[in-house]
Design a protein around this motif. Structure first.
Motif, mmCIF file in Angstrom:
data_model
loop_
_atom_site.group_PDB
_atom_site.id
_atom_site.type_symbol
_atom_site.label_atom_id
_atom_site.label_comp_id
_atom_site.label_asym_id
_atom_site.label_seq_id
_atom_site.Cartn_x
_atom_site.Cartn_y
_atom_site.Cartn_z
ATOM 1 N N PRO A 130 -3.220 3.748 -12.524
ATOM 2 C CA PRO A 130 -3.810 3.553 -11.193
ATOM 3 C C PRO A 130 -2.786 3.681 -10.064
ATOM 4 N N MET A 131 -1.566 3.223 -10.294
ATOM 5 C CA MET A 131 -0.526 3.365 -9.284
ATOM 6 C C MET A 131 -0.210 4.841 -9.053
ATOM 7 N N THR A 166 0.846 -1.184 0.000
ATOM 8 C CA THR A 166 0.000 0.000 0.000
ATOM 9 C C THR A 166 0.886 1.240 0.000
ATOM 10 N N PRO A 167 0.561 2.252 -0.780
ATOM 11 C CA PRO A 167 1.384 3.460 -0.777
ATOM 12 C C PRO A 167 1.037 4.427 0.352
ATOM 13 N N PHE A 168 0.109 4.051 1.223
ATOM 14 C CA PHE A 168 -0.390 5.000 2.210
ATOM 15 C C PHE A 168 0.319 4.912 3.553
ATOM 16 N N LYS A 194 -2.814 6.484 -6.828
ATOM 17 C CA LYS A 194 -2.630 6.180 -5.403
ATOM 18 C C LYS A 194 -1.464 6.968 -4.818
ATOM 19 N N ARG A 238 4.823 2.382 0.807
ATOM 20 C CA ARG A 238 5.168 3.124 -0.408
ATOM 21 C C ARG A 238 6.559 2.721 -0.894
ATOM 22 N N ARG A 273 -2.423 10.502 -4.240
ATOM 23 C CA ARG A 273 -3.222 10.643 -3.016
ATOM 24 C C ARG A 273 -2.351 10.522 -1.771
ATOM 25 N N ALA A 274 -1.290 9.738 -1.880
ATOM 26 C CA ALA A 274 -0.370 9.576 -0.750
ATOM 27 C C ALA A 274 0.600 10.745 -0.619
#
Length: 261
Positions: free
Chosen positions: A176-177, A67-69, A180, A74, A183-184
């Motif tokens: 899509p990556m 998850t990049p969050f 994300k 990340r 957003r991160a």
């Protein structure tokens, strides 16, 4: 320095930064007129490719989801892309040395790919280091090279299943990556992936061009023969959503896009 012989030597290098630098130097030498012996039949004297002791390679299903969050997630996600780019250097160099007797343009195309993949690797590794990590810090899998091994004796299959199948998945996965990562808050990673996506369209186009050339040489229908090759070599079934604009720019024909489902 004969270009294809040197490509095999660079492929044998185990140190990732040294391999990336040598790939860029080989591209520069080729552009400056280094001799290219297209007819020479070469033999590898060691197990290919040269690899560092890390990352540890595990089966694809054992690589953890990323998850990049979170900072660690990340870094792990970007490490996976960095690993792909390192392997892509190997794949391009392997095409240069392995297949003799082809037009000069074939070897020059794949030298260009090797150089650009080396640049991508450097961008991603540098960003990983800014995040407090380095290439090798996370587990990875060997799916790309495994397909190169399966297709080592078949130029048609190599062009069909590595650049225009496995590497083309990056055209679909990158936007899509990027969303994300945006957003991160990692805008530098988004910028790096912009560069990679732009160049990868060209790399997949090279794969498409030489797949069709090789099919024509063998008297094969590219559209009909493709599913034969995917079944023969156990290529993964492609799943959407697909980046149709990028795939069109990379030279996929309407019938090929329709076959994606």
């Amino acid at each position: 320095m004969e270009v294809r012989t040197r490509a095999l030597e660079v492929l044998c290098l185990a140190d990732p930064p040294a391999k990336a630098a040598a790939a860029l130097a080989l591209l520069a030498a080729a552009r400056a007129g280094a001799p290219l012996d297209t007819g020479r039949v070469l033999t590898a004297s060691t197990v290919l490719p040269g690899r560092p002791p890390r990352p540890v390679l595990v089966p694809p299903e054992q690589v953890p989801r990323r998850t990049p969050f979170t900072p660690e997630g990340r870094a792990a996600l970007l490490h996976a892309v960095c690993h792909i780019e390192f392997n892509a250097i190997n794949l391009a160099l392997d095409a240069v040395w392995r297949f003799p007797g082809l037009p000069d343009a074939f070897y020059r195309d794949w030298l260009q790919v090797a150089g650009e993949e080396a640049q991508h690797f450097g961008l991603l590794r540098g960003h990983l280091q800014r995040l407090g990590h380095d290439y090798g810090d996370f587990e990875a899998h060997d799916g790309l090279w495994a397909m190169a091994e399966k297709t080592r004796d078949d130029l048609v299959a190599r062009m069909a299943l590595v650049p225009r199948t496995l590497e083309a998945r990056g055209l679909d996965a990158t936007p899509p990556m990027q969303a994300k990562l945006r957003r991160a808050g990692d805008l530098r990673a988004v910028e790096i992936l912009d560069v990679i996506l732009r160049d990868e369209v060209g790399h997949v186009a090279i794969g498409n061009r030489w797949y069709r050339w090789a099919c024509a040489r063998e008297g094969l229908d590219p559209l009909v023969h493709y599913p034969v090759l995917t079944a023969r070599h156990g290529a993964p079934r492609l799943k959407g959503p697909f980046n149709l604009d990028a795939r069109r720019a990379a030279g996929f024909e309407p019938d090929e896009l329709a076959a994606l489902g």
